[in-house]
Enzyme design. Structure first.
Site, short mmCIF file in Angstrom:
data_model
loop_
_atom_site.label_atom_id
_atom_site.label_comp_id
_atom_site.label_asym_id
_atom_site.label_seq_id
_atom_site.Cartn_x
_atom_site.Cartn_y
_atom_site.Cartn_z
N HIS A 20 -8.50 -4.46 -2.49
CA HIS A 20 -7.30 -3.97 -1.80
C HIS A 20 -7.03 -4.84 -0.58
O HIS A 20 -7.95 -5.27 0.11
CB HIS A 20 -7.52 -2.52 -1.37
CG HIS A 20 -6.27 -1.82 -0.98
ND1 HIS A 20 -5.38 -1.32 -1.90
CD2 HIS A 20 -5.76 -1.52 0.24
CE1 HIS A 20 -4.37 -0.74 -1.27
NE2 HIS A 20 -4.58 -0.86 0.03
N ASP B 191 -9.74 -3.55 -6.77
CA ASP B 191 -9.24 -2.69 -5.70
C ASP B 191 -10.11 -1.44 -5.60
O ASP B 191 -10.12 -0.60 -6.49
CB ASP B 191 -7.77 -2.31 -5.99
CG ASP B 191 -7.09 -1.61 -4.82
OD1 ASP B 191 -7.71 -0.71 -4.23
OD2 ASP B 191 -5.93 -1.94 -4.53
N CYS C 284 0.84 -1.19 0.00
CA CYS C 284 0.00 0.00 0.00
C CYS C 284 0.88 1.25 0.00
O CYS C 284 1.61 1.49 -0.96
CB CYS C 284 -0.98 -0.05 1.17
SG CYS C 284 -2.26 1.22 1.14
#
Length: 234
Positions: free
Chosen positions: A201, A170, A114
């Protein structure tokens, strides 16, 4: 986003040592290659301790860096508190510290998740030569008081190899950014994209889930990264 809880697949966490050398963090000692993990906005959670242990069990020395040291580095903060803490980090300054740490410790592989995936891409921009993996990054950029350039701006001309792992569903990216990522990667041989249909995600946690398709995606990504770090592709 992203990872707060441990996942069963990685097994029991190992003992570790604290370090403070250019950056702060914890080290899981091994006798193989040296890997740095760049975590998300929650920092040194049980997920990352478990993943670092998982890699260390395969022989690596793993440095799990802590970007939140001195900023209230509690891994149990709420999402809202994590975003408040995130606003205190000076991204460009911190990436300079990461760069120095990687060089000083001969780190030959990085895995960023991330926000940490953004930092992995930034390390490639700065010339990092080692194995570089970016897992569900945010290449459109994140606002910050000491910004780094959004990766989308420089990825077309990036001349260092980066392997990217992303869920096609995502929710932080959305379809437009996913399509832009596909397009950029297709035009640059230094970039490789593993895109997983249906995965959102933070999809590594699906390895412990009940959806067999999503579980298979997570298993594939984790296995591919193992092969890159430890196999013939290392």
């Amino acid at each position: 986003m992203c990872h707060t809880q441990e996942i069963e697949f990685f097994g029991k966490s190992l003992n570790y040592n604290d370090f403070s050398e250019i950056v702060d963090g914890i080290t899981f000692e091994g006798n193989g290659r040296t890997i740095a993990i760049l975590p998300d906005i929650y920092g040194l959670t049980d997920f990352y301790k478990g993943y670092a242990s998982y890699l260390a069990k395969q022989g690596a020395t793993v440095h799990l860096v802590n970007p939140w040291s001195g900023l209230g580095d509690d891994p149990n903060v709420s999402r809202e508190e994590a975003y408040v803490r995130r606003s205190k980090l000076k991204d460009n300054e911190y990436c300079g510290q990461i760069e120095k740490f990687l060089n000083a410790n001969n780190v030959d592989a990085i895995v960023g998740f991330c926000l940490g995936g953004n930092f992995s891409l930034e390390m490639a921009k700065r010339g990092y030569e080692g194995t570089n993996l970016s897992v569900y990054p945010l290449p459109w950029g994140m606002d910050n008081r000491d910004k780094i350039e959004p990766a989308f701006d420089y990825m077309p001309a990036l001349n260092k190899d980066v392997r990217i792992f992303m869920g096609e569903a995502d929710h932080l990216a959305g379809p437009d950014n996913i399509e832009k990522l596909r397009s950029i990667v297709s035009g640059n041989d230094h970039l490789t994209l593993n895109l997983y249909e249906g995965s959102n995600h933070g999809f590594f946690t699906d390895i412990d889930g009940d959806d067999e398709a999503l579980k298979a995606n997570a298993h594939d990504a984790i296995t591919r990264i193992n092969d890159i770090l430890f196999g013939d592709d290392a």
